[in-house]
Design a protein around this motif. Structure first.
Motif, short mmCIF file in Angstrom:
data_model
loop_
_atom_site.label_atom_id
_atom_site.label_comp_id
_atom_site.label_asym_id
_atom_site.label_seq_id
_atom_site.Cartn_x
_atom_site.Cartn_y
_atom_site.Cartn_z
N ASP A 100 26.12 10.37 -46.92
CA ASP A 100 26.14 11.28 -45.78
C ASP A 100 26.01 10.50 -44.48
O ASP A 100 25.76 9.30 -44.48
CB ASP A 100 25.04 12.34 -45.91
CG ASP A 100 23.65 11.74 -46.03
OD1 ASP A 100 23.39 10.66 -45.45
OD2 ASP A 100 22.80 12.34 -46.70
N LEU A 101 26.18 11.20 -43.39
CA LEU A 101 26.13 10.55 -42.07
C LEU A 101 24.75 10.01 -41.75
O LEU A 101 24.63 8.94 -41.14
CB LEU A 101 26.56 11.53 -40.99
CG LEU A 101 28.04 11.86 -40.93
CD1 LEU A 101 28.30 12.96 -39.90
CD2 LEU A 101 28.86 10.64 -40.59
N VAL A 102 23.69 10.74 -42.13
CA VAL A 102 22.33 10.28 -41.84
C VAL A 102 22.10 8.90 -42.46
O VAL A 102 21.63 7.97 -41.79
CB VAL A 102 21.28 11.30 -42.35
CG1 VAL A 102 19.87 10.75 -42.21
CG2 VAL A 102 21.43 12.62 -41.61
N GLU A 130 27.48 17.82 -37.26
CA GLU A 130 26.60 16.80 -37.86
C GLU A 130 26.83 15.45 -37.22
O GLU A 130 25.87 14.74 -36.90
CB GLU A 130 26.85 16.72 -39.37
CG GLU A 130 25.92 15.75 -40.08
CD GLU A 130 26.16 15.67 -41.58
OE1 GLU A 130 25.31 15.08 -42.25
OE2 GLU A 130 27.20 16.17 -42.06
N LYS A 139 25.22 15.12 -33.68
CA LYS A 139 23.76 14.89 -33.66
C LYS A 139 23.49 13.40 -33.65
O LYS A 139 22.60 12.91 -33.09
CB LYS A 139 23.09 15.53 -34.87
CG LYS A 139 23.08 17.03 -34.80
CD LYS A 139 22.43 17.58 -36.05
CE LYS A 139 22.60 19.08 -36.16
NZ LYS A 139 22.09 19.60 -37.40
#
Length: 147
Positions: free
Chosen positions: A122-124, A144, A147
């Motif tokens: 995921d991007l996080v 997303e 952010k």
């Protein structure tokens, strides 16, 4: 008298082909097959075909204008130096200075990585790992990513 009538008829028929206004379409793309490809001073591709189809029977002519980034295209649209851009994602900020058509194609944005890079779920995780990400300046990749 017949010659005068012929000249008037010829001149008035030329007006049918004249542009009421030339609309400037801004792009930062020049090699995005099959959507847009710049060939010399001409643009071709699916996006060009779509814009041409929309304005085919209208009194407007189209002029394609190239800019170095999407941010610049958006600024030129915001200030009224261009009239249209294409393949734009709707955002509230963009809606403050522009109108949007109905959706004319659906698109899913995906990340991809070098085959030897760590897996990214995921991007996080991507940003937590300090990864370097290349993006098209001014593009919208979803809430997303913003952010």
């Amino acid at each position: 008298m017949l010659k005068v009538a012929s000249v008037v008829l010829l001149l008035s028929s030329c007006d049918v082909f004249a542009c009421f206004k030339t609309l400037k379409v801004g792009t930062n793309e020049n090699n995005w097959p099959p959507y847009l490809i710049k060939q010399g001073n001409t643009f071709v591709g699916a996006e060009v075909d779509t814009v041409n189809a929309v304005f085919k029977n209208s009194p407007f002519c189209i002029e394609w204008v190239y800019f170095p980034s999407l941010s610049r295209v958006q600024q030129e649209l915001k200030t009224g130096h261009i009239d249209i851009t294409f393949a734009a994602s709707y955002t509230k900020a963009r809606a403050e200075y522009s109108y949007f058509t109905d959706v004319y194609r659906d698109e899913i944005m995906l990340l991809y990585k070098h085959k030897n890079a760590k897996n990214v779920v995921d991007l996080v995780t991507l940003f937590e790992n300090g990864a370097t990400v290349a993006i098209n300046r001014g593009s919208f990749f979803g809430a997303e990513f913003e952010k």
